[in-house]
Write an enzyme that holds these catalytic residues in place. Structure first.
Site, PDB file in Angstrom:
ATOM      1  N   GLU A   1       0.847  -1.189   0.000  1.00  0.00           N
ATOM      2  CA  GLU A   1       0.000   0.000   0.000  1.00  0.00           C
ATOM      3  C   GLU A   1       0.880   1.235   0.000  1.00  0.00           C
ATOM      4  O   GLU A   1       2.060   1.164   0.390  1.00  0.00           O
ATOM      5  CB  GLU A   1      -0.916   0.006   1.227  1.00  0.00           C
ATOM      6  CG  GLU A   1      -0.176   0.036   2.542  1.00  0.00           C
ATOM      7  CD  GLU A   1      -1.045  -0.310   3.745  1.00  0.00           C
ATOM      8  OE1 GLU A   1      -0.842   0.321   4.796  1.00  0.00           O
ATOM      9  OE2 GLU A   1      -1.896  -1.202   3.625  1.00  0.00           O
TER      10      GLU A   1
ATOM     11  N   LYS B   1       2.574   4.592   1.316  1.00  0.00           N
ATOM     12  CA  LYS B   1       2.885   5.104   2.660  1.00  0.00           C
ATOM     13  C   LYS B   1       2.397   6.545   2.733  1.00  0.00           C
ATOM     14  O   LYS B   1       3.062   7.467   2.273  1.00  0.00           O
ATOM     15  CB  LYS B   1       4.385   5.018   2.944  1.00  0.00           C
ATOM     16  CG  LYS B   1       4.735   5.385   4.383  1.00  0.00           C
ATOM     17  CD  LYS B   1       6.198   5.180   4.669  1.00  0.00           C
ATOM     18  CE  LYS B   1       6.509   5.480   6.134  1.00  0.00           C
ATOM     19  NZ  LYS B   1       6.182   6.855   6.526  1.00  0.00           N
TER      20      LYS B   1
ATOM     21  N   ASP C   1       1.509  10.214   3.904  1.00  0.00           N
ATOM     22  CA  ASP C   1       2.260  11.189   4.689  1.00  0.00           C
ATOM     23  C   ASP C   1       1.286  12.184   5.304  1.00  0.00           C
ATOM     24  O   ASP C   1       1.163  13.325   4.873  1.00  0.00           O
ATOM     25  CB  ASP C   1       3.280  11.904   3.795  1.00  0.00           C
ATOM     26  CG  ASP C   1       4.296  12.698   4.610  1.00  0.00           C
ATOM     27  OD1 ASP C   1       4.396  12.453   5.831  1.00  0.00           O
ATOM     28  OD2 ASP C   1       4.980  13.553   4.029  1.00  0.00           O
TER      29      ASP C   1
ATOM     30  N   TYR D   1      -6.397   1.800   7.170  1.00  0.00           N
ATOM     31  CA  TYR D   1      -5.677   0.703   6.519  1.00  0.00           C
ATOM     32  C   TYR D   1      -5.300  -0.449   7.435  1.00  0.00           C
ATOM     33  O   TYR D   1      -4.695  -1.424   6.974  1.00  0.00           O
ATOM     34  CB  TYR D   1      -4.395   1.245   5.868  1.00  0.00           C
ATOM     35  CG  TYR D   1      -3.530   2.074   6.781  1.00  0.00           C
ATOM     36  CD1 TYR D   1      -2.635   1.481   7.668  1.00  0.00           C
ATOM     37  CD2 TYR D   1      -3.612   3.461   6.774  1.00  0.00           C
ATOM     38  CE1 TYR D   1      -1.853   2.249   8.518  1.00  0.00           C
ATOM     39  CE2 TYR D   1      -2.823   4.238   7.620  1.00  0.00           C
ATOM     40  CZ  TYR D   1      -1.952   3.626   8.483  1.00  0.00           C
ATOM     41  OH  TYR D   1      -1.174   4.381   9.325  1.00  0.00           O
TER      42      TYR D   1
ATOM     43  N   LYS E   1      11.142   3.630   1.132  1.00  0.00           N
ATOM     44  CA  LYS E   1      10.976   5.061   0.898  1.00  0.00           C
ATOM     45  C   LYS E   1      11.393   5.451  -0.518  1.00  0.00           C
ATOM     46  O   LYS E   1      12.075   4.699  -1.219  1.00  0.00           O
ATOM     47  CB  LYS E   1      11.816   5.857   1.905  1.00  0.00           C
ATOM     48  CG  LYS E   1      11.415   5.677   3.351  1.00  0.00           C
ATOM     49  CD  LYS E   1      10.097   6.347   3.634  1.00  0.00           C
ATOM     50  CE  LYS E   1       9.909   6.606   5.112  1.00  0.00           C
ATOM     51  NZ  LYS E   1      10.698   7.691   5.643  1.00  0.00           N
TER      52      LYS E   1
ATOM     53  N   CYS F   1      31.198  28.980  24.252  1.00  0.00           N
ATOM     54  CA  CYS F   1      29.769  28.810  23.988  1.00  0.00           C
ATOM     55  C   CYS F   1      29.168  30.170  23.661  1.00  0.00           C
ATOM     56  O   CYS F   1      29.354  31.136  24.418  1.00  0.00           O
ATOM     57  CB  CYS F   1      29.081  28.211  25.212  1.00  0.00           C
ATOM     58  SG  CYS F   1      27.283  28.138  25.079  1.00  0.00           S
TER      59      CYS F   1
ATOM     60  N   CYS G   1      26.492  31.006  26.905  1.00  0.00           N
ATOM     61  CA  CYS G   1      26.949  31.224  28.285  1.00  0.00           C
ATOM     62  C   CYS G   1      28.426  31.608  28.368  1.00  0.00           C
ATOM     63  O   CYS G   1      28.926  31.889  29.456  1.00  0.00           O
ATOM     64  CB  CYS G   1      26.681  29.990  29.139  1.00  0.00           C
ATOM     65  SG  CYS G   1      27.726  28.569  28.735  1.00  0.00           S
TER      66      CYS G   1
ATOM     67  N   CYS H   1      29.774  22.378  25.004  1.00  0.00           N
ATOM     68  CA  CYS H   1      29.789  23.315  26.124  1.00  0.00           C
ATOM     69  C   CYS H   1      29.670  22.507  27.419  1.00  0.00           C
ATOM     70  O   CYS H   1      28.708  21.750  27.582  1.00  0.00           O
ATOM     71  CB  CYS H   1      28.618  24.299  26.012  1.00  0.00           C
ATOM     72  SG  CYS H   1      28.335  25.285  27.499  1.00  0.00           S
TER      73      CYS H   1
ATOM     74  N   CYS I   1      24.114  26.700  31.544  1.00  0.00           N
ATOM     75  CA  CYS I   1      23.942  27.270  30.203  1.00  0.00           C
ATOM     76  C   CYS I   1      22.457  27.403  29.899  1.00  0.00           C
ATOM     77  O   CYS I   1      21.732  26.396  29.842  1.00  0.00           O
ATOM     78  CB  CYS I   1      24.617  26.384  29.161  1.00  0.00           C
ATOM     79  SG  CYS I   1      24.436  26.998  27.476  1.00  0.00           S
TER      80      CYS I   1
END
Length: 561
Positions: free
Chosen positions: A121, A123, A125, A235, A323, A416, A419, A432, A438
């Protein structure tokens, strides 16, 4: 007005019963069979005639009445409920050789001389949904959520015309309990019109048909859902009492007979070549369809064989998705920036000139780490090819061309950017170390804590997490449970109702399931499978917290790393 059903005149009961039956029949002829017998004006006349009776006689109210299609008053929040059966993900691949290996595993599991018949079947989305019927009447509709639990969106699903509020029983009786899995879709043509109306009204358009479908069924006001053009294709039979199917194909046929729409061109086959041809045919037709698909689904048809093969915690062993290759487009990297994640990893991110890829507008993409950045030699101003991996996650594939006066290579910062702690290198990653100080890490941990894979706290998203940290209301996860509505109502975006709802949603998670709590904490390397193993072995959070390294590595699936 009359409140007691016994006080309603018999002729009124008969009239309401006849109107409901007639409206259901015409809805089925229009939505399921595409052969209407009456026009919209006549249908509306019957509809409003029934609604007038129900307004006059409130005791006539029924959850399966056709008048439920117009929506109910707004809710404060969605309830989280358990699924009748788990809604698992599918193992997936774009490669034909991976399907061939899957086929070999299935044949080996079935044994010599046993035919492996597959049901194929598209797929879809869209937004996955569980539909539960009790004695033939729609009892609840639940979003996929984390696969074990989801949100109760029954009032919204009632408004979708292709969802039967009562099962058809002309050719097959209704079971006492029936749980089905389907996909909520907004068709591409309807999505274009819908987004145009949003833009004209000054509202933010949705990024894709899938997002619009998911957003539409999560409206607290079901009248909003009712105003949008949605469809549901069903389905899979998840659970049923009193009926035994030998094959998935028989289940799909029963789904159709109970009054549902099913995906088009469902096929069965026993050969690898026919599976690959089915995939190639859908791939070729993909751009001509009015709904989004991202591959095909291949499932073993024999249900007894499925039960014997079983499933992992993530996916069934008897099914996989094959896919399609990602759609690709060309755009320009306008800027490269740094994002700090909940574990402290600094990730370079490309801000892109917005481009539509497979129906979704993409304006940013992760560049993963400094090694990936150098390997692809990506710089600001470069023209690049991008794709959405699995038609979901944006990726920069390669540089197509770059200006003559090219920008300098991007360098990862030594501190970072949030921070200002000095960072350190761990393999290809830049990290970091300021885990508890942070702000960026704290924001990301709060988002994860409240996400569907965490404790699933309604309203605790990115915008709220930013506000809580920036305003100093939360400096560690535990302080979420100290929040009060009076603290929140001072800030833009919060009224008394929304503040109460967020605090109640957080408060409802004070005694969570141990496995979900461990996932929500965001401990490195602790996903669903490891969290389940820890919860089953130790039984309580205090035991987990005080466990020695030796005790941990003795658990199956946990190594010294």
């Amino acid at each position: 007005m009359t409140d007691a059903k016994n006080d309603i005149p018999p002729r009124i009961l008969d009239e309401a019963r006849a109107l409901r039956s007639e409206l259901r029949r015409h809805a089925r002829l229009y939505y399921q069979e595409a052969r209407p017998e009456i026009g919209d004006v006549e249908y509306d006349r019957l509809f409003w005639q029934l609604q007038k009776l129900e307004d006059t006689y409130p005791a006539l109210d029924s959850p399966d009445s056709p008048t439920k299609r117009i929506g109910a008053p707004p809710q404060d929040k969605f309830k989280t409920v358990d699924h009748v059966a788990p809604l698992l993900s599918l193992d997936s691949s774009e490669k034909a050789e991976d399907f061939i290996r899957f086929d070999e595993r299935v044949r080996k599991a079935l044994g010599a001389g046993v035919e492996s018949r597959y049901i194929l079947e598209p797929k879809l989305d869209g937004a996955s949904i569980e539909l539960v019927y009790e004695s033939g009447v729609l009892a609840r509709a639940v979003t996929r959520g984390n696969g074990q639990q989801g949100e109760d969106v029954t009032e919204n699903i009632r408004t979708i015309p292709t969802v039967p509020l009562r099962l058809l029983t002309e050719t097959r009786p209704a079971p006492e309990l029936l749980a089905l899995r389907g996909e909520v879709l907004m068709y591409i043509s309807d999505f274009a019109d819908f987004n145009a109306r949003l833009a004209a009204s000054g509202a933010e358009p949705y990024a894709s048909p899938r997002n619009s479908a998911a957003g539409s069924i999560r409206q607290l006001d079901s009248r909003v859902t009712a105003s949008r053009k949605l469809d549901v294709l069903v389905y899979d039979v998840l659970a049923v009492t009193g009926v035994a199917f030998e094959s998935d194909r028989a289940g799909v046929e029963a789904i159709r007979e109970w009054g549902f729409r099913v995906p088009e061109r469902i096929r069965t086959t026993t050969t690898v070549d026919e599976v690959l041809a089915y995939h190639a045919d859908y791939n070729a037709r993909r751009d001509d369809l009015d709904f989004e698909i991202d591959g095909i689904v291949i499932k073993l048809d024999d249900l007894a064989a499925r039960r014997a093969m079983g499933a992992t915690s993530h996916h069934p062993r008897w099914a996989m998705a094959m896919k399609f290759a990602p759609r690709q487009e060309i755009t320009v990297i306008e800027k490269i920036d740094i994002q700090v994640g909940r574990t402290g990893v600094l990730t370079p991110v490309a801000w892109l000139r917005p481009v539509v890829v497979g129906g979704v507008t993409v304006s940013r993409a992760s560049l993963h780490n400094r090694d990936e950045l150098r390997r692809k030699d990506l710089r600001e101003g470069d023209t690049v090819r991008i794709q959405r991996a699995g038609d979901v996650i944006p990726q920069v594939v390669e540089v197509v061309e770059h200006p003559r006066d090219r920008a300098e290579p991007f360098e990862m910062p030594s501190r970072c950017p949030v921070c200002e702690s000095e960072v350190y290198q761990e393999g290809p990653r830049t990290i970091c170390p300021n885990r508890f100080g942070c702000p960026a890490q704290l924001k990301a941990r709060i988002i994860h804590f409240g996400s569907r894979s965490g404790l699933d706290i309604e309203g605790l998203g990115e915008e709220t997490a930013n506000l809580l940290v920036d305003q100093g209301l939360v400096s560690q996860l535990g302080e979420l449970f100290d929040l009060t509505p009076s603290q929140l109502v001072e800030f833009e975006g919060f009224g008394q109702t929304s503040a109460d709802a967020l605090v109640d949603a957080i408060d409802s998670k004070r005694s969570p399931d141990l496995k979900r709590f461990l996932v929500a904490l965001g401990i490195p390397e602790v996903g669903v499978t490891v969290a389940r193993a820890l919860a089953e072995h130790f039984g309580s959070f205090s035991n987990v917290r005080t466990a020695s390294s030796k005790a941990l590595v003795e658990i199956d699936g946990i190594g010294p790393r």
